[in-house]
Design an enzyme around this catalytic site. Structure first.
Site, PDB file in Angstrom:
ATOM      1  N   GLY A  11       0.828  -1.197   0.000  1.00  0.00           N
ATOM      2  CA  GLY A  11       0.000   0.000   0.000  1.00  0.00           C
ATOM      3  C   GLY A  11       0.869   1.256   0.000  1.00  0.00           C
ATOM      4  N   LEU A  13       1.560   3.558   2.427  1.00  0.00           N
ATOM      5  CA  LEU A  13       2.509   3.608   3.543  1.00  0.00           C
ATOM      6  C   LEU A  13       3.452   2.405   3.495  1.00  0.00           C
ATOM      7  CD1 LEU A  13       3.585   4.587   6.305  1.00  0.00           C
ATOM      8  CD2 LEU A  13       1.698   3.352   7.384  1.00  0.00           C
ATOM      9  N   ASP A  39      -5.153 -12.990   2.767  1.00  0.00           N
ATOM     10  CA  ASP A  39      -6.366 -12.174   2.895  1.00  0.00           C
ATOM     11  C   ASP A  39      -6.753 -12.206   4.373  1.00  0.00           C
ATOM     12  OD1 ASP A  39      -8.825 -11.013   2.971  1.00  0.00           O
ATOM     13  OD2 ASP A  39      -9.709 -12.208   1.362  1.00  0.00           O
ATOM     14  N   ALA A  63      -5.629  -2.383   5.274  1.00  0.00           N
ATOM     15  CA  ALA A  63      -6.969  -1.895   5.629  1.00  0.00           C
ATOM     16  C   ALA A  63      -7.780  -1.632   4.368  1.00  0.00           C
ATOM     17  CB  ALA A  63      -6.855  -0.593   6.440  1.00  0.00           C
ATOM     18  N   TYR A 128     -15.951   3.853   8.414  1.00  0.00           N
ATOM     19  CA  TYR A 128     -14.494   3.613   8.431  1.00  0.00           C
ATOM     20  C   TYR A 128     -13.939   3.829   9.852  1.00  0.00           C
ATOM     21  CZ  TYR A 128      -9.503   4.566   7.566  1.00  0.00           C
ATOM     22  OH  TYR A 128      -8.121   4.573   7.617  1.00  0.00           O
ATOM     23  N   LYS A 132     -12.211   0.953  12.257  1.00  0.00           N
ATOM     24  CA  LYS A 132     -10.817   1.058  12.730  1.00  0.00           C
ATOM     25  C   LYS A 132     -10.785   1.071  14.261  1.00  0.00           C
ATOM     26  CE  LYS A 132      -7.487   1.622  10.594  1.00  0.00           C
ATOM     27  NZ  LYS A 132      -6.513   0.657  10.022  1.00  0.00           N
TER      28      LYS A 132
HETATM   29  N1  NAP Z   1      -4.435   7.080   4.016  1.00  0.00           N
HETATM   30  C1  NAP Z   1      -4.651   7.837   5.094  1.00  0.00           C
HETATM   31  O1  NAP Z   1      -4.840   9.057   4.993  1.00  0.00           O
HETATM   32  C2  NAP Z   1      -4.650   7.213   6.470  1.00  0.00           C
HETATM   33  C3  NAP Z   1      -4.911   8.023   7.569  1.00  0.00           C
HETATM   34  C4  NAP Z   1      -4.908   7.458   8.848  1.00  0.00           C
HETATM   35  C5  NAP Z   1      -4.643   6.102   9.012  1.00  0.00           C
HETATM   36  N2  NAP Z   1      -4.410   5.328   7.921  1.00  0.00           N
HETATM   37  C6  NAP Z   1      -4.142   3.886   8.132  1.00  0.00           C
HETATM   38  O2  NAP Z   1      -2.796   3.651   7.736  1.00  0.00           O
HETATM   39  C7  NAP Z   1      -2.678   2.340   7.153  1.00  0.00           C
HETATM   40  C8  NAP Z   1      -2.031   2.442   5.775  1.00  0.00           C
HETATM   41  O3  NAP Z   1      -2.843   3.276   4.954  1.00  0.00           O
HETATM   42  P1  NAP Z   1      -2.574   3.444   3.394  1.00  0.00           P
HETATM   43  O4  NAP Z   1      -3.180   4.718   2.989  1.00  0.00           O
HETATM   44  O5  NAP Z   1      -1.139   3.140   3.089  1.00  0.00           O
HETATM   45  O6  NAP Z   1      -3.503   2.267   2.822  1.00  0.00           O
HETATM   46  P2  NAP Z   1      -3.535   1.615   1.373  1.00  0.00           P
HETATM   47  O7  NAP Z   1      -2.648   2.318   0.427  1.00  0.00           O
HETATM   48  O8  NAP Z   1      -4.975   1.442   1.029  1.00  0.00           O
HETATM   49  O9  NAP Z   1      -2.865   0.196   1.665  1.00  0.00           O
HETATM   50  C9  NAP Z   1      -3.526  -0.815   2.373  1.00  0.00           C
HETATM   51  C10 NAP Z   1      -3.070  -2.139   1.805  1.00  0.00           C
HETATM   52  O10 NAP Z   1      -3.832  -3.168   2.446  1.00  0.00           O
HETATM   53  C11 NAP Z   1      -4.230  -4.100   1.448  1.00  0.00           C
HETATM   54  N3  NAP Z   1      -5.425  -4.833   1.848  1.00  0.00           N
HETATM   55  C12 NAP Z   1      -6.728  -4.434   1.756  1.00  0.00           C
HETATM   56  N4  NAP Z   1      -7.532  -5.429   2.161  1.00  0.00           N
HETATM   57  C13 NAP Z   1      -6.743  -6.461   2.525  1.00  0.00           C
HETATM   58  C14 NAP Z   1      -7.000  -7.766   3.017  1.00  0.00           C
HETATM   59  N5  NAP Z   1      -8.241  -8.217   3.184  1.00  0.00           N
HETATM   60  N6  NAP Z   1      -5.954  -8.572   3.288  1.00  0.00           N
HETATM   61  C15 NAP Z   1      -4.684  -8.144   3.080  1.00  0.00           C
HETATM   62  N7  NAP Z   1      -4.369  -6.929   2.610  1.00  0.00           N
HETATM   63  C16 NAP Z   1      -5.394  -6.093   2.340  1.00  0.00           C
HETATM   64  C17 NAP Z   1      -4.513  -3.208   0.253  1.00  0.00           C
HETATM   65  O11 NAP Z   1      -4.590  -3.978  -0.941  1.00  0.00           O
HETATM   66  P3  NAP Z   1      -5.547  -3.416  -2.131  1.00  0.00           P
HETATM   67  O12 NAP Z   1      -4.977  -2.085  -2.524  1.00  0.00           O
HETATM   68  O13 NAP Z   1      -5.420  -4.460  -3.177  1.00  0.00           O
HETATM   69  O14 NAP Z   1      -6.923  -3.278  -1.533  1.00  0.00           O
HETATM   70  C18 NAP Z   1      -3.326  -2.270   0.291  1.00  0.00           C
HETATM   71  O15 NAP Z   1      -2.189  -2.788  -0.370  1.00  0.00           O
HETATM   72  C19 NAP Z   1      -4.096   1.770   7.152  1.00  0.00           C
HETATM   73  O16 NAP Z   1      -4.235   0.932   8.271  1.00  0.00           O
HETATM   74  C20 NAP Z   1      -5.008   2.982   7.293  1.00  0.00           C
HETATM   75  O17 NAP Z   1      -6.230   2.663   7.933  1.00  0.00           O
HETATM   76  C21 NAP Z   1      -4.404   5.848   6.659  1.00  0.00           C
END
Ligand code: NAP
Length: 282
Positions: A11, A13, A39, A63, A128, A132
């Site tokens: 993802g 991060l 998964d 996530a 969401y 979380k």
């Molecule tokens: N983005 C923000 O602004 C933000 C803010 C606060 C907290 N966070 C938290 O920080 C973390 C990283 O965020 P991010 O923005 O880097 O997220 P992201 O880019 O959406 O990456 C999440 C990764 O998890 C994978 N995933 C989804 N469902 C899954 C499953 N069932 N089993 C295994 N892997 C799975 C996704 O694959 P797919 O892409 O194929 O679905 C993706 O590679 C998350 O926990 C998020 O809740 C994010």
């Protein structure tokens, strides 16, 4: 030598975190899994695969992060963000590993008028945020050794985010309407990855808030993005969250107080505007 497992490694991060972990912990073994490897919705597989690897540390950042999508797909939001996290926690505790869980400012309702502390009571207002928060609760209930890191407004080199969205829209339109009534701190994934690695070095436990310092609205953030990318001719119109009418409600004020991080590790997060400059210069 430690065995570190990152779940969600592909993802936004995750990709930066894998690189930063390699530089912080060059003598440890680092494994990166994503949806292709596991998964997390599947309890048995998740527990089995984690126990088979026997990591000392599981960093769970996978996530379902589509905040608006979660509103219409509540089942998936809870299956991935809440139950998925419970499955990861079961696997981690099965091999006595420590667990780090990435959570969000969206666990708060945004009604506070000053930065949120780690022990402020969560009160999510979106699906969401609820999912979380449930994930956080599972981690706290089932793990003795855990670290929950709440962060916000992430952007980075990989994947879709606010920066890529503004740049795309600016290349298509002469004027952009951007929300000016939500306040937070844009956070650079590289800086967050370094803070996570520092917390690991200090063997920190409990809940920590981690975000770049200084605050702004999405409107101000958008203006800074346009300026740094040389697209200053695009007009920016401030609008309210009500006018934008997104499916998921967002907290109006979700600034995170990151003093605990500084106090326990000495690590200070730089202002978001400095981090954004670096993002555009690399
Ligand atoms: N983005 C923000 O602004 C933000 C803010 C606060 C907290 N966070 C938290 O920080 C973390 C990283 O965020 P991010 O923005 O880097 O997220 P992201 O880019 O959406 O990456 C999440 C990764 O998890 C994978 N995933 C989804 N469902 C899954 C499953 N069932 N089993 C295994 N892997 C799975 C996704 O694959 P797919 O892409 O194929 O679905 C993706 O590679 C998350 O926990 C998020 O809740 C994010």
């Amino acid at each position: 030598m430690k065995r570190i497992l990152v779940i969600g490694a592909k993802g936004m991060l995750g990709r930066d975190l894998m690189g930063v972990l390699l530089s912080f912990f060059p003598h440890d073994e680092i494994f990166g899994w994503d949806i292709e490897e596991i998964d997390i919705q599947k309890e048995e597989d998740t527990v089995f695969e984690i126990e088979k690897l026997r990591p000392n540390l599981v960093i769970h950042i996978a996530a379902y992060t589509d905040v608006d999508g979660c509103e219409s797909n509540k089942e998936k939001a809870f299956a991935v963000n809440a139950e998925g996290t419970r499955h990861v926690a079961l696997g981690a505790s099965g091999c006595q590993a420590k667990m780090i869980y990435l959570s969000t400012d969206y666990v708060f309702d945004g009604k506070k008028k000053e930065p949120y502390l780690e022990n402020d009571p969560p009160q999510p207002i979106s699906v969401y945020g609820h999912s979380k928060w449930k994930g956080e609760q599972y981690v706290q209930e089932s793990m003795r050794d855990f670290l929950i890191i709440r962060t916000q407004w992430l952007y980075g080199r990989y994947g879709k985010n606010f920066v890529t969205s503004i740049l795309r829209q600016a290349s298509e339109k002469k004027a952009l309407s951007i929300v000016n009534d939500q306040i937070g701190s844009p956070t650079y994934t590289v800086d967050l990855a370094k803070a996570i690695s520092t917390l690991i070095q200090f063997d920190a436990r409990g809940i920590f808030h981690v975000a770049n310092s200084d605050l702004c609205t999405w409107y101000t953030f958008g203006q800074a993005i346009l300026k740094l990318s040389g697209m200053n001719k695009v007009r920016v119109i401030p609008i309210s969250s009500k006018e934008l009418a997104r499916p998921a409600p967002r907290p109006l004020y979700s600034v995170l107080n990151c003093q605990k991080l500084k106090k326990e590790t000495g690590w200070t997060m730089r202002p978001w505007s400095e981090a954004l400059k670096e993002h555009f210069s690399t």
